[in-house]
Write an enzyme that holds these catalytic residues in place. Sequence first.
Site, PDB file in Angstrom:
ATOM      1  N   ARG A  69      10.458  25.216  -1.118  1.00 30.70           N
ATOM      2  CA  ARG A  69      10.699  24.514   0.149  1.00 30.70           C
ATOM      3  C   ARG A  69       9.666  24.874   1.212  1.00 30.70           C
ATOM      4  O   ARG A  69       9.348  24.044   2.063  1.00 30.70           O
ATOM      5  CB  ARG A  69      12.111  24.820   0.643  1.00 30.70           C
ATOM      6  N   LYS A  95      30.191  21.680 -12.117  1.00 25.59           N
ATOM      7  CA  LYS A  95      31.357  20.854 -11.769  1.00 25.59           C
ATOM      8  C   LYS A  95      31.085  19.364 -11.817  1.00 25.59           C
ATOM      9  O   LYS A  95      30.131  18.862 -11.236  1.00 25.59           O
ATOM     10  CB  LYS A  95      31.860  21.249 -10.376  1.00 25.59           C
ATOM     11  N   GLY A 153      19.114  22.020  -6.509  1.00 17.65           N
ATOM     12  CA  GLY A 153      18.676  23.398  -6.323  1.00 17.65           C
ATOM     13  C   GLY A 153      18.401  24.108  -7.633  1.00 17.65           C
ATOM     14  O   GLY A 153      17.313  24.649  -7.844  1.00 17.65           O
ATOM     15  N   GLY A 194      22.114  18.516  -2.580  1.00 17.25           N
ATOM     16  CA  GLY A 194      23.118  17.577  -2.080  1.00 17.25           C
ATOM     17  C   GLY A 194      22.505  16.353  -1.413  1.00 17.25           C
ATOM     18  O   GLY A 194      22.998  15.239  -1.565  1.00 17.25           O
TER      19      GLY A 194
HETATM   20  C1  3PG Z   1      20.904  23.160   0.764  1.00 15.41           C
HETATM   21  O1  3PG Z   1      20.319  24.124   0.284  1.00 15.41           O
HETATM   22  O2  3PG Z   1      21.769  22.528   0.165  1.00 15.41           O
HETATM   23  C2  3PG Z   1      20.474  22.693   2.129  1.00 15.41           C
HETATM   24  O3  3PG Z   1      19.605  23.605   2.710  1.00 15.41           O
HETATM   25  C3  3PG Z   1      21.671  22.440   2.994  1.00 15.41           C
HETATM   26  O4  3PG Z   1      22.437  23.596   3.134  1.00 15.41           O
HETATM   27  P1  3PG Z   1      24.012  23.467   3.240  1.00 15.41           P
HETATM   28  O5  3PG Z   1      24.503  22.903   1.939  1.00 15.41           O
HETATM   29  O6  3PG Z   1      24.521  24.846   3.525  1.00 15.41           O
HETATM   30  O7  3PG Z   1      24.300  22.517   4.380  1.00 15.41           O
HETATM   31 MG    MG Z   2      24.026  22.447  -0.253  1.00 13.47          MG
END
Ligand code: 3PG
Ligand code: MG
Length: 399
Positions: free
Chosen positions: A35, A198, A354, A377
């Site tokens: 990132r 999940k 991720g 997400g």
């Molecule tokens: C992530 O890693 O999913 C983003 O940085 C957003 O973070 P969050 O899911 O805690 O809002």
């Molecule tokens: Mg997240």
Amino acid sequence: MKTIDQYNFAGKKALVRVDFNVPLDENYHITDDNRIRAAVPTIQKILNDGGAVILMSHLGRPKGGPEDRYSLTHLVSRLKEEFNTTVMFANDCIGPEAVTLASALKPGEILLLENLRFHKAEEKGDPDFAKQLAALGDVYVNDAFGTAHREHASTAVVARYFPNDKVVGYVMQAELENARRVLENVERPYTAIMGGAKISDKILIIERLLDKVDNLIIGGGMSYTFVKADGGTIGSSLVEEDKVDLAARLIAMAREKGVQLMIPVDSVVADAFSNDANIDTCLSHHIKPMWMGLDIGPSAREQYAAVIANSKTILWNGPMGVFEMSNFSVGTEAVAEAVVEATSRGAYSLIGGGDSAAAVNQLGYADRVSYVSTGGGALLEYMEGKTLPGVAAIERNDY
Ligand code: 3PG
Ligand code: MG
């Protein structure tokens, strides 16, 4: 939507929302800097124009007050190294210190603000908090694709205070372009690989993908909810009991739509959730009592690799097993290799999420796939067809 190339930052202070929510180890060393690397061109463009950069981000999910392990101080040396310029740090993202440092900032310099989420106002999208952030800069750049699905003060609300001076950065642009490549006019065969623990996180995306893909490969913990829905015996594998009917419906939907939905035919199983557990390989439909599937097995690896090798468009989200444990990382590695191989023969591959992105980075394959998304997400929500507040805030004038 205005983009960063349409803006000249000479003499301006750019307030840049980045997603520097990076994993840190117990010594606060960055374990995956994807990132940060992704945001470099945006920051460099502003500096090269003769602008100054004020970086703001969240890190982790603090409870609403300062916590050392979530401090952005841990990123300062990495930024100094990268840009070879003055990197100042404000111990609070708003307040007198931030104001003083921001106003003293010279062209070519960087100011990093402390974690936005040390204030509850950030996640609440508090307009007054957003206004205080806005006061630090002359122009707002949103380059935090990974957080674009959050309607927070720094990702969306702050844009109100820059009606004529708000743009998206290069990360945001590239992410949206790459996501569109797997949604529109795709080259076939199109294969989606969905993994992770999940099924509940992936329902909407799986439903949507069934209208688009030729093959849907399932792996990871959620496999066993599918196996159970398919009549298998799964021992003590992870299962979402309340999603078994849904998994059965997805299997039926795939059949109706002519999509090849693949559940791992075999699994690497263990008698405990530990890298030191006893391990074995068996058919996923016949897992012994007290044993659990923690990775896809050798036959599944071969089948999946063959389908991936044949694909022209590939979307991968989520690992095939408990990738963090070496005994259960083989399936994820095999899929990564197959994706790299297909890419080298001309397929387009998008790695999102991720964990699958981290896997590809750790294996050193980041440059051998078409694009590694910085969004988990956010990418899923975009692909589900949802509006991302972080994008809408730049696009719309009435935000
Ligand atoms: C992530 O890693 O999913 C983003 O940085 C957003 O973070 P969050 O899911 O805690 O809002
Ligand atoms: Mg997240």
